[in-house]
Design a protein around this motif. Structure first.
Motif, mmCIF file in Angstrom:
data_model
loop_
_atom_site.group_PDB
_atom_site.id
_atom_site.type_symbol
_atom_site.label_atom_id
_atom_site.label_comp_id
_atom_site.label_asym_id
_atom_site.label_seq_id
_atom_site.Cartn_x
_atom_site.Cartn_y
_atom_site.Cartn_z
ATOM 1 N N PRO A 1 -27.188 11.894 59.426
ATOM 2 C CA PRO A 1 -26.840 10.828 60.294
ATOM 3 C C PRO A 1 -25.670 11.041 61.186
ATOM 4 O O PRO A 1 -24.853 11.943 60.660
ATOM 5 N N ILE A 2 -25.818 10.458 62.325
ATOM 6 C CA ILE A 2 -24.580 10.792 63.363
ATOM 7 C C ILE A 2 -23.466 9.813 62.971
ATOM 8 O O ILE A 2 -23.626 8.610 62.602
ATOM 9 N N VAL A 3 -22.422 10.295 62.920
ATOM 10 C CA VAL A 3 -21.152 9.447 62.674
ATOM 11 C C VAL A 3 -20.248 9.374 63.734
ATOM 12 O O VAL A 3 -20.048 10.559 64.387
ATOM 13 N N LEU A 4 -20.229 8.295 64.301
ATOM 14 C CA LEU A 4 -19.010 7.775 65.511
ATOM 15 C C LEU A 4 -18.084 6.838 64.944
ATOM 16 O O LEU A 4 -18.220 5.981 64.288
ATOM 17 N N LYS A 5 -16.788 7.411 65.393
ATOM 18 C CA LYS A 5 -15.708 6.368 65.272
ATOM 19 C C LYS A 5 -15.363 5.735 66.465
ATOM 20 O O LYS A 5 -15.302 6.411 67.351
ATOM 21 N N PHE A 6 -14.978 4.341 66.528
ATOM 22 C CA PHE A 6 -14.861 3.699 67.858
ATOM 23 C C PHE A 6 -13.649 2.810 67.729
ATOM 24 O O PHE A 6 -13.375 2.314 66.551
ATOM 25 N N HIS A 35 -12.697 -2.096 65.828
ATOM 26 C CA HIS A 35 -12.931 -0.809 65.408
ATOM 27 C C HIS A 35 -13.670 -0.620 64.266
ATOM 28 O O HIS A 35 -13.790 -1.181 63.485
ATOM 29 N N GLY A 36 -14.106 0.990 64.107
ATOM 30 C CA GLY A 36 -14.869 1.186 62.976
ATOM 31 C C GLY A 36 -15.539 2.529 62.931
ATOM 32 O O GLY A 36 -15.163 3.270 63.927
ATOM 33 N N MET A 37 -16.704 2.583 62.272
ATOM 34 C CA MET A 37 -17.386 3.923 62.186
ATOM 35 C C MET A 37 -18.860 3.578 61.906
ATOM 36 O O MET A 37 -19.124 2.683 61.199
ATOM 37 N N THR A 38 -19.602 4.528 62.482
ATOM 38 C CA THR A 38 -21.116 4.328 61.990
ATOM 39 C C THR A 38 -21.428 5.715 61.053
ATOM 40 O O THR A 38 -20.680 6.320 60.635
#
Length: 71
Positions: A1-6, A35-38
């Motif tokens: 899975p793609i992980v994004l931090k935002f 803020h968080g991550m996927t």
């Protein structure tokens, strides 16, 4: 899975609507942060310290002399 931090911040937003010709509503949000991550361990936080909902009514003045005393 793609992980994004935002991380995001918005100064505010206001949404208005006329519910009736004489009744208006406004929802206003102040500064917001998120803020968080996927991905497999998705998590995020959303902070909204202040917000308000306001109704404004425009009603014409009533002439009390035209209303019968029994009303």
């Amino acid at each position: 899975p793609i992980v994004l931090k935002f991380s995001a911040m918005l100064d505010g937003i206001a949404i208005g609507a006329a519910l009736l010709p004489s009744l208006k509503a406004e929802y206003k949000m102040g500064r917001m942060r998120s803020h968080g991550m996927t991905g497999a361990q998705t998590r995020f936080t959303f902070e909204l310290p202040n917000h308000r909902l306001r109704f404004t009514s425009k009603v014409s003045a009533t002439d009390m002399s035209t209303i019968p005393p029994s009303a």
